[in-house]
Write an enzyme that holds these catalytic residues in place. Sequence first.
Site, PDB file in Angstrom:
ATOM      1  N   LYS A   1      29.151   1.838  35.665  1.00 38.97           N
ATOM      2  CA  LYS A   1      29.294   3.290  35.839  1.00 38.97           C
ATOM      3  C   LYS A   1      27.979   4.040  35.556  1.00 38.97           C
ATOM      4  O   LYS A   1      27.049   3.481  34.971  1.00 38.97           O
ATOM      5  CB  LYS A   1      30.427   3.779  34.933  1.00 38.97           C
ATOM      6  CG  LYS A   1      31.812   3.199  35.314  1.00 38.97           C
ATOM      7  CD  LYS A   1      32.916   3.788  34.434  1.00 38.97           C
ATOM      8  CE  LYS A   1      34.288   3.256  34.854  1.00 38.97           C
ATOM      9  NZ  LYS A   1      35.372   3.872  34.020  1.00 38.97           N
TER      10      LYS A   1
ATOM     11  N   TYR B   1      39.743   6.615  42.812  1.00 42.39           N
ATOM     12  CA  TYR B   1      40.602   6.786  41.639  1.00 42.39           C
ATOM     13  C   TYR B   1      41.880   7.580  41.961  1.00 42.39           C
ATOM     14  O   TYR B   1      42.477   8.176  41.061  1.00 42.39           O
ATOM     15  CB  TYR B   1      39.823   7.483  40.521  1.00 42.39           C
ATOM     16  CG  TYR B   1      39.011   6.538  39.641  1.00 42.39           C
ATOM     17  CD1 TYR B   1      39.632   5.507  38.933  1.00 42.39           C
ATOM     18  CD2 TYR B   1      37.639   6.701  39.478  1.00 42.39           C
ATOM     19  CE1 TYR B   1      38.907   4.652  38.108  1.00 42.39           C
ATOM     20  CE2 TYR B   1      36.904   5.850  38.652  1.00 42.39           C
ATOM     21  CZ  TYR B   1      37.548   4.827  37.967  1.00 42.39           C
ATOM     22  OH  TYR B   1      36.833   3.987  37.139  1.00 42.39           O
TER      23      TYR B   1
ATOM     24  N   PHE C   1      42.599  13.963  33.096  1.00 44.28           N
ATOM     25  CA  PHE C   1      41.152  13.717  33.099  1.00 44.28           C
ATOM     26  C   PHE C   1      40.603  13.410  34.496  1.00 44.28           C
ATOM     27  O   PHE C   1      39.431  13.091  34.650  1.00 44.28           O
ATOM     28  CB  PHE C   1      40.818  12.560  32.150  1.00 44.28           C
ATOM     29  CG  PHE C   1      41.557  11.275  32.437  1.00 44.28           C
ATOM     30  CD1 PHE C   1      41.157  10.420  33.448  1.00 44.28           C
ATOM     31  CD2 PHE C   1      42.684  10.935  31.691  1.00 44.28           C
ATOM     32  CE1 PHE C   1      41.849   9.245  33.718  1.00 44.28           C
ATOM     33  CE2 PHE C   1      43.393   9.759  31.951  1.00 44.28           C
ATOM     34  CZ  PHE C   1      42.965   8.913  32.975  1.00 44.28           C
TER      35      PHE C   1
ATOM     36  N   ARG D   1      38.346  -8.127  32.444  1.00 41.65           N
ATOM     37  CA  ARG D   1      38.880  -7.081  31.566  1.00 41.65           C
ATOM     38  C   ARG D   1      38.688  -7.446  30.089  1.00 41.65           C
ATOM     39  O   ARG D   1      38.498  -6.569  29.243  1.00 41.65           O
ATOM     40  CB  ARG D   1      40.336  -6.777  31.924  1.00 41.65           C
ATOM     41  CG  ARG D   1      40.426  -6.095  33.301  1.00 41.65           C
ATOM     42  CD  ARG D   1      41.824  -5.703  33.680  1.00 41.65           C
ATOM     43  NE  ARG D   1      42.375  -4.614  32.895  1.00 41.65           N
ATOM     44  CZ  ARG D   1      42.172  -3.320  33.139  1.00 41.65           C
ATOM     45  NH1 ARG D   1      41.405  -2.941  34.151  1.00 41.65           N
ATOM     46  NH2 ARG D   1      42.725  -2.410  32.388  1.00 41.65           N
TER      47      ARG D   1
ATOM     48  N   THR E   1      39.708   0.378  27.056  1.00 39.50           N
ATOM     49  CA  THR E   1      39.228   1.602  27.719  1.00 39.50           C
ATOM     50  C   THR E   1      38.447   2.491  26.755  1.00 39.50           C
ATOM     51  O   THR E   1      37.365   2.981  27.086  1.00 39.50           O
ATOM     52  CB  THR E   1      40.439   2.390  28.281  1.00 39.50           C
ATOM     53  OG1 THR E   1      41.254   1.506  29.043  1.00 39.50           O
ATOM     54  CG2 THR E   1      39.974   3.546  29.149  1.00 39.50           C
TER      55      THR E   1
ATOM     56  N   ARG F   1      32.246  -2.564  26.417  1.00 37.00           N
ATOM     57  CA  ARG F   1      32.538  -1.199  25.964  1.00 37.00           C
ATOM     58  C   ARG F   1      32.241  -1.018  24.479  1.00 37.00           C
ATOM     59  O   ARG F   1      31.766   0.044  24.062  1.00 37.00           O
ATOM     60  CB  ARG F   1      33.971  -0.828  26.327  1.00 37.00           C
ATOM     61  CG  ARG F   1      34.088  -0.503  27.834  1.00 37.00           C
ATOM     62  CD  ARG F   1      35.506  -0.491  28.293  1.00 37.00           C
ATOM     63  NE  ARG F   1      35.669   0.077  29.644  1.00 37.00           N
ATOM     64  CZ  ARG F   1      36.787  -0.024  30.337  1.00 37.00           C
ATOM     65  NH1 ARG F   1      37.836  -0.649  29.840  1.00 37.00           N
ATOM     66  NH2 ARG F   1      36.858   0.502  31.558  1.00 37.00           N
TER      67      ARG F   1
ATOM     68  N   ASN G   1      32.657   5.105  29.911  1.00 31.95           N
ATOM     69  CA  ASN G   1      32.861   3.812  29.262  1.00 31.95           C
ATOM     70  C   ASN G   1      32.232   2.634  30.016  1.00 31.95           C
ATOM     71  O   ASN G   1      32.715   1.508  29.950  1.00 31.95           O
ATOM     72  CB  ASN G   1      34.346   3.593  28.976  1.00 31.95           C
ATOM     73  CG  ASN G   1      35.191   3.609  30.237  1.00 31.95           C
ATOM     74  OD1 ASN G   1      34.666   3.726  31.335  1.00 31.95           O
ATOM     75  ND2 ASN G   1      36.491   3.464  30.083  1.00 31.95           N
TER      76      ASN G   1
ATOM     77  N   HIS H   1      34.067  -0.431  35.152  1.00 33.35           N
ATOM     78  CA  HIS H   1      35.418  -0.468  35.703  1.00 33.35           C
ATOM     79  C   HIS H   1      35.716  -1.892  36.122  1.00 33.35           C
ATOM     80  O   HIS H   1      34.820  -2.600  36.596  1.00 33.35           O
ATOM     81  CB  HIS H   1      35.533   0.436  36.948  1.00 33.35           C
ATOM     82  CG  HIS H   1      36.745   0.118  37.789  1.00 33.35           C
ATOM     83  ND1 HIS H   1      37.989   0.616  37.503  1.00 33.35           N
ATOM     84  CD2 HIS H   1      36.902  -0.712  38.855  1.00 33.35           C
ATOM     85  CE1 HIS H   1      38.864   0.113  38.388  1.00 33.35           C
ATOM     86  NE2 HIS H   1      38.217  -0.690  39.211  1.00 33.35           N
TER      87      HIS H   1
ATOM     88  N   GLU I   1      40.263  -2.681  46.315  1.00 32.77           N
ATOM     89  CA  GLU I   1      39.014  -2.109  45.815  1.00 32.77           C
ATOM     90  C   GLU I   1      37.795  -2.845  46.396  1.00 32.77           C
ATOM     91  O   GLU I   1      36.787  -2.215  46.704  1.00 32.77           O
ATOM     92  CB  GLU I   1      38.995  -2.149  44.289  1.00 32.77           C
ATOM     93  CG  GLU I   1      40.021  -1.198  43.684  1.00 32.77           C
ATOM     94  CD  GLU I   1      40.104  -1.250  42.167  1.00 32.77           C
ATOM     95  OE1 GLU I   1      40.959  -0.552  41.603  1.00 32.77           O
ATOM     96  OE2 GLU I   1      39.311  -1.983  41.536  1.00 32.77           O
TER      97      GLU I   1
HETATM   98  P1  ATP Z   1      39.015   1.251  34.709  1.00 34.04           P
HETATM   99  O1  ATP Z   1      40.173   1.575  35.622  1.00 34.04           O
HETATM  100  O2  ATP Z   1      37.823   2.203  34.883  1.00 34.04           O
HETATM  101  O3  ATP Z   1      38.627  -0.180  34.739  1.00 34.04           O
HETATM  102  P2  ATP Z   1      40.857   1.159  32.534  1.00 34.04           P
HETATM  103  O4  ATP Z   1      41.753   0.408  33.458  1.00 34.04           O
HETATM  104  O5  ATP Z   1      40.523   0.559  31.200  1.00 34.04           O
HETATM  105  O6  ATP Z   1      39.474   1.496  33.216  1.00 34.04           O
HETATM  106  P3  ATP Z   1      42.388   3.534  33.190  1.00 34.04           P
HETATM  107  O7  ATP Z   1      43.536   3.940  32.338  1.00 34.04           O
HETATM  108  O8  ATP Z   1      42.636   2.882  34.512  1.00 34.04           O
HETATM  109  O9  ATP Z   1      41.422   2.602  32.276  1.00 34.04           O
HETATM  110  O10 ATP Z   1      41.482   4.830  33.386  1.00 34.04           O
HETATM  111  C1  ATP Z   1      40.487   4.847  34.378  1.00 34.04           C
HETATM  112  C2  ATP Z   1      39.252   5.510  33.819  1.00 34.04           C
HETATM  113  O11 ATP Z   1      39.527   6.873  33.555  1.00 34.04           O
HETATM  114  C3  ATP Z   1      38.744   4.951  32.481  1.00 34.04           C
HETATM  115  O12 ATP Z   1      37.945   3.810  32.606  1.00 34.04           O
HETATM  116  C4  ATP Z   1      37.945   6.117  31.957  1.00 34.04           C
HETATM  117  O13 ATP Z   1      36.649   6.204  32.563  1.00 34.04           O
HETATM  118  C5  ATP Z   1      38.775   7.310  32.424  1.00 34.04           C
HETATM  119  N1  ATP Z   1      39.706   7.748  31.372  1.00 34.04           N
HETATM  120  C6  ATP Z   1      40.816   7.084  30.955  1.00 34.04           C
HETATM  121  N2  ATP Z   1      41.434   7.750  29.957  1.00 34.04           N
HETATM  122  C7  ATP Z   1      40.688   8.862  29.739  1.00 34.04           C
HETATM  123  C8  ATP Z   1      40.773   9.963  28.836  1.00 34.04           C
HETATM  124  N3  ATP Z   1      41.768  10.061  27.954  1.00 34.04           N
HETATM  125  N4  ATP Z   1      39.813  10.931  28.906  1.00 34.04           N
HETATM  126  C9  ATP Z   1      38.804  10.844  29.798  1.00 34.04           C
HETATM  127  N5  ATP Z   1      38.660   9.837  30.686  1.00 34.04           N
HETATM  128  C10 ATP Z   1      39.571   8.863  30.649  1.00 34.04           C
HETATM  129 MG    MG Z   2      42.206   1.032  35.493  1.00 37.51          MG
END
Ligand code: ATP
Ligand code: MG
Length: 137
Positions: free
Chosen positions: A9, A49, A57, A85, A91, A102, A112, A115, A126
């Site tokens: 990212k 997304y 968010f 993962r 996350t 992370r 973070n 992805h 994707e």
């Molecule tokens: P990713 O999908 O990016 O691999 P993830 O699966 O761990 O991460 P998701 O729940 O799918 O997490 O959320 C997607 C992305 O949205 C997160 O990686 C983060 O960048 C952002 N995100 C998630 N929760 C929050 C939050 N509470 N506030 C701000 N941004 C958030």
């Molecule tokens: Mg995710």
Amino acid sequence: TERTLSIIKPDATKRNLTGKINAKFEEAGLRIVAQKRIHLSKAQAGTFYAVHAERPFYDELCEFMASGPVVVQVLEGESAIAKNREVMGATNPADAAQGTVRAEFAESVGENSVHGSDAPETAAEEISYFFSGLELV
Ligand code: ATP
Ligand code: MG
């Protein structure tokens, strides 16, 4: 063997962390089989997304993902989706296990650093969002 879509990212490309993050993937046995640096528009980030469109968010996330270049990549290996993962960590960096990307590099729950796809169906979708058949060998 399995493939997954990974994104380094903008917070991480900005801090020149691509090599350090890739080293963690390779040390875990994940092979980088495709990789390119691109700059997403906010609309492209929004499409990627779209599953999070109703989350509070979402707008902030799309702004962030379009705020600078990202490195999109395809990682291959045994159980690549789960393994990636695991290497990424939770996350929220505050909850991420020691030694994960992370834990070491993420700045916040939003910024973070990486992805990773979360299931075989999303991985296939994707990967095809970013890579054509000709780019995948
Ligand atoms: P990713 O999908 O990016 O691999 P993830 O699966 O761990 O991460 P998701 O729940 O799918 O997490 O959320 C997607 C992305 O949205 C997160 O990686 C983060 O960048 C952002 N995100 C998630 N929760 C929050 C939050 N509470 N506030 C701000 N941004 C958030
Ligand atoms: Mg995710």
